[in-house]
Structure formats: C-alpha cells, structure tokens
Motif scaffolding. Sequence first.
Motif, PDB file in Angstrom:
ATOM      1  N   UNK A   1      38.294  45.067  52.070  1.00  0.00           N
ATOM      2  CA  UNK A   1      38.952  45.952  53.045  1.00  0.00           C
ATOM      3  C   UNK A   1      40.469  46.036  52.876  1.00  0.00           C
ATOM      4  N   UNK A   2      41.083  44.916  52.535  1.00  0.00           N
ATOM      5  CA  UNK A   2      42.538  44.963  52.376  1.00  0.00           C
ATOM      6  C   UNK A   2      42.899  45.247  50.928  1.00  0.00           C
ATOM      7  N   UNK A   3      44.060  45.864  50.737  1.00  0.00           N
ATOM      8  CA  UNK A   3      44.522  46.138  49.390  1.00  0.00           C
ATOM      9  C   UNK A   3      44.830  44.826  48.673  1.00  0.00           C
TER      10      UNK A   3
ATOM     11  N   UNK B   1      46.302  43.535  44.863  1.00  0.00           N
ATOM     12  CA  UNK B   1      46.828  44.024  43.586  1.00  0.00           C
ATOM     13  C   UNK B   1      46.012  43.468  42.418  1.00  0.00           C
ATOM     14  N   UNK B   2      45.458  42.273  42.612  1.00  0.00           N
ATOM     15  CA  UNK B   2      44.601  41.682  41.571  1.00  0.00           C
ATOM     16  C   UNK B   2      43.376  42.578  41.364  1.00  0.00           C
ATOM     17  N   UNK B   3      42.775  42.930  42.478  1.00  0.00           N
ATOM     18  CA  UNK B   3      41.587  43.774  42.445  1.00  0.00           C
ATOM     19  C   UNK B   3      41.911  45.138  41.838  1.00  0.00           C
ATOM     20  N   UNK B   4      43.009  45.700  42.290  1.00  0.00           N
ATOM     21  CA  UNK B   4      43.426  47.011  41.800  1.00  0.00           C
ATOM     22  C   UNK B   4      43.608  46.989  40.284  1.00  0.00           C
ATOM     23  N   UNK B   5      44.280  45.958  39.806  1.00  0.00           N
ATOM     24  CA  UNK B   5      44.558  45.854  38.380  1.00  0.00           C
ATOM     25  C   UNK B   5      43.265  45.664  37.579  1.00  0.00           C
ATOM     26  N   UNK B   6      42.326  44.850  38.114  1.00  0.00           N
ATOM     27  CA  UNK B   6      41.071  44.625  37.390  1.00  0.00           C
ATOM     28  C   UNK B   6      40.156  45.844  37.421  1.00  0.00           C
TER      29      UNK B   6
END
Length: 167
Positions: free
Chosen positions: A62-64, A66-71
Amino acid sequence: MTELKLAILGTAGSGKSSILVQFLQNFFIEEYDPTIEDTYKKHAMIDNQTYILDILDTAGAEEYSSLRDSYLRKSAGFFVVYSITNRGSFLESKRFVEEIHRYKNKTVFPIMVVGNKTDLEFDRQVSQNEGMDFAKSLHCSFIETSAKTNTNIEKSFFDLVREIKTY
Ligand code: GDP
Ligand code: MG
C-alpha cells in the motif's frame, strides 16, 4: 554468469516469504515477519548455466517503497503468489499481474502465477483448473506449490528462469 532480478508479489499471508526461505535455505518457517521487504541473492545452476538470482520479497504494497519501485522496473521475471486456501488472495492476483504489465508497459511478460499451500488440500478454495485458466488468460505460467512440504519450490524458480531465457 548471468544476474537476474526477480520479484515476488501477492497478498499478505499467501506464503511469499516462506517460498523464498524454502528456496534459499531449505526449511519452512511457521512465522516470518510479514512487514519485512528485502532482497536476497542465490546462485543457481540451471540447464548448465550459472545464475545469480537477486530476489525481492515484497510486503505491504500500500505504501510507496523505492526498493519495490526499483525492482519492479528492473526485474526480468515475477512470481504472483496466492493461497489455494484463500479465494480472496486468488482474486487479488489479477491486480498484481496488471501492476506488472503496467510497470513494464507490456501485456506479455515472464510471470509465474503460484498457487501455494497445496499441503492444505482439505481447505482448498481454488481449484487447479481455475488457477491454470486464470494464468493462461493473462499469458502467465502457472504452478502449484507447498512451501511447507517443499513441493515444486525449486521447480517454480527454475521454470521462471527458463521462461525469461526464451522471452
Ligand atoms: P507472506 O505474507 O506472503 O510472506 O506469507 P508468509 O510466508 O509469511 O506465510 C504466511 C503464513 O502461511 C505463515 O504462517 C506460514 O507459515 C504459512 N504458510 C506459508 N506457506 C505455506 C504452505 O505451503 N503450507 C502451509 N500449510 N502453510 C504455509
Ligand atoms: Mg512475507
């Protein structure tokens, strides 16, 4: 040696971390902190080729992050995990597949849909055929696993890597 980034998505409680721990360390944890989002590396020899698999275990989408975004951007392949004992987790899988397609701006991408917890056959709420049909409709691969009994865990990783190779 080829380095491949992979990411594991899916509803909380579906067994993402358990699958990963079983693959990395060959044991089953009953309780794994559901809030941990982290990456893990493993060397694997697949079809006579050595890979370094760099795997993101996601938590709480649910929350942004950056690790997830990058992967999500860099991953060459994905697992979308649901529990065969939880119909809601199956229905939510669609959202995760769509999220990947959106990130990659593609409607076909190496994604393995995983129906986990097959050791709990008595509590099954999603048939194998439903899982297969769902995966097929979104051009994904499909496998059923049990992190608890270590059924199809290694195969799911190897098959995803093979799919990435031929993508
Ligand atoms: P995550 O939130 O997706 O990372 O899920 P976890 O890996 O933390 O697993 C959630 C719960 O399901 C934990 O209590 C696990 O022990 C359990 N679990 C995970 N995989 C299996 C499985 O294959 N069989 C059974 N019986 N339980 C499982
Ligand atoms: Mg987890």
